[in-house]
Each structure stands twice: as C-alpha cells, then as structure tokens.
Motif scaffolding. Structure first.
Motif, short mmCIF file in Angstrom:
data_model
loop_
_atom_site.label_atom_id
_atom_site.label_comp_id
_atom_site.label_asym_id
_atom_site.label_seq_id
_atom_site.Cartn_x
_atom_site.Cartn_y
_atom_site.Cartn_z
N ASP A 1 0.86 -1.17 0.00
CA ASP A 1 0.00 0.00 0.00
C ASP A 1 0.90 1.23 0.00
OD1 ASP A 1 -2.05 1.81 0.20
OD2 ASP A 1 -2.63 1.26 2.25
N GLU A 2 0.90 1.97 -1.09
CA GLU A 2 1.81 3.11 -1.25
C GLU A 2 1.54 4.21 -0.24
OE1 GLU A 2 4.35 3.24 -3.33
OE2 GLU A 2 3.91 1.27 -4.18
N SER A 3 0.29 4.39 0.17
CA SER A 3 -0.03 5.50 1.07
C SER A 3 0.48 5.27 2.49
CB SER A 3 -1.54 5.75 1.08
OG SER A 3 -2.21 4.61 1.58
N THR A 4 0.44 4.04 2.98
CA THR A 4 0.88 3.76 4.34
C THR A 4 2.26 3.12 4.40
OG1 THR A 4 -0.16 1.57 4.35
CG2 THR A 4 -1.49 3.44 5.13
N GLY A 5 2.75 2.58 3.31
CA GLY A 5 4.04 1.91 3.30
C GLY A 5 3.99 0.51 3.88
N ARG B 1 -3.49 -6.12 7.42
CA ARG B 1 -2.53 -5.12 7.00
C ARG B 1 -1.38 -5.14 8.01
NH1 ARG B 1 -1.53 -0.43 8.82
NH2 ARG B 1 -3.34 -0.43 10.19
N GLN C 1 -0.57 -5.36 2.42
CA GLN C 1 -1.90 -5.90 2.68
C GLN C 1 -1.92 -7.34 2.22
OE1 GLN C 1 -4.59 -3.32 0.52
NE2 GLN C 1 -5.37 -2.55 2.47
#
Length: 185
Positions: free
Chosen positions: A144-148, A167, A151
């Motif tokens: 997930d690019e937004s949280t690093g 996650r 998933q």
C-alpha cells in the motif's frame, strides 16, 4: 531514578513485533481481527445518524400523541402515514448508529467459507460478505503506497475484486499467508 526493565532497543523491537492484527482460534476455524481504529468519518457519520434518529423517533411519538384537536378527521391518515415514515427512517438511522465499524474476517475451515463480519455495539454479528473456499483464486501480498505497509489479499474468482484480510509488515503477514494457503488452496 526509576527502574525500567526494557532498553530503548528492546522497546523498538517490541513495537516492531506488535502486529496490527490478531488471529484467534475457534472450534470452527479462526478469526482475523484488525486492531486499527475506526475512521473518523465513520464515527462522525454514526454520531450524526444517532442524533437525527433520536430526533425522528421523538417527532414520531409527538405526532402520534398530539391531541386530535389540532387535526380534522380528514388528516388522521396523513398523521399516521407521516408517523410511520418518520419512525421507519428514525429506526434505520439508530440501527446504523449502533452498527460496528471494523469488519473481522472469519475463516471457517469446517464449513469451508470465509465471512466478513461486523459486530454491532451490543455484540451481535452481521455478515457483510460470504465467500466459499472454491471462489478464492489466490493469496498475495500487495504494498500500500499511502501507508508503506503491505496488505494480505485473497483473489476472488480470477477477477479484479480482492478480499482484504490484514494489513502490516511483510514479516508480520507471512505466517498468516502461509496458514491461509495451507487451509484454502
């Protein structure tokens, strides 16, 4: 000076090992529970729904209890209709406000199915998704690019639809992925 049992390095390792999900074994299989907090938008929506639900149910009772002196005999059916409509909307809003916010994933190895379940505030479950083991086409990790974080996803019937299981970091998700792979595939 206080006596501490954990060093700074030990604290960092402890935080790194704490997974944002937990698995709980059951007699029928196991549950995967997320420890994420509910989104603020959902909590705000439920608070607003609770407020308007209480207002509509109170207005419904007021319309039903109002003396018939304010209404002619011709408007009695309109009053009952308005009360039923407001009451139905009010109870629906109250139901939404009492609903849970985070879905747990139940892996039922006896019935060979995967359930997404939301528990309401009173503890009763609502199934929001049901999938059989035969419908699962793959198990994979996706970054997930937004949280690093990664998933763990289950592919559904060779389509673009995927079922999110958990996650976390890749190291945290690998044991769960291996367990799912041995149970499902």
């Amino acid at each position: 000076m206080t006596d501490m049992n954990i060093t700074a390095g030990g604290f960092v390792n402890h935080v790194a090992r704490a997974a944002p999900f937990a698995t709980e074994d059951q007699f029928w299989g196991y549950k995967v529970r997320s420890s994420d907090a509910a989104p603020v938008s959902v909590m705000l929506g439920q608070a607003i729904s609770f407020f308007f639900g209480v207002c509509l149910v109170t207005a419904t009772l007021g319309v039903l209890v109002l003396p018939t002196l304010f209404f002619d005999g011709n408007f009695g059916f309109m009053r009952i209709g308005a009360a039923v409509l407001m009451g139905a909307i009010g109870f629906y809003l109250l139901w939404f406000a009492s609903r849970g916010t985070i879905a747990d994933v139940h892996i039922d190895t006896k019935a060979r199915e995967i359930r997404e379940v939301v528990n309401n505030r009173f503890g009763s479950p609502t199934t929001v998704g049901l999938y059989t083991f035969d419908e699962i086409s793959g198990i994979y990790l996706e970054l997930d690019e937004s949280t690093g974080q990664s998933q763990l996803l289950l592919g559904y019937n060779d389509s673009a639809h995927a079922i999110s299981i958990a996650r976390g970091t890749e190291a945290q998700l690998l044991p769960l992925r291996d367990r799912l792979a041995s149970d499902l595939l």
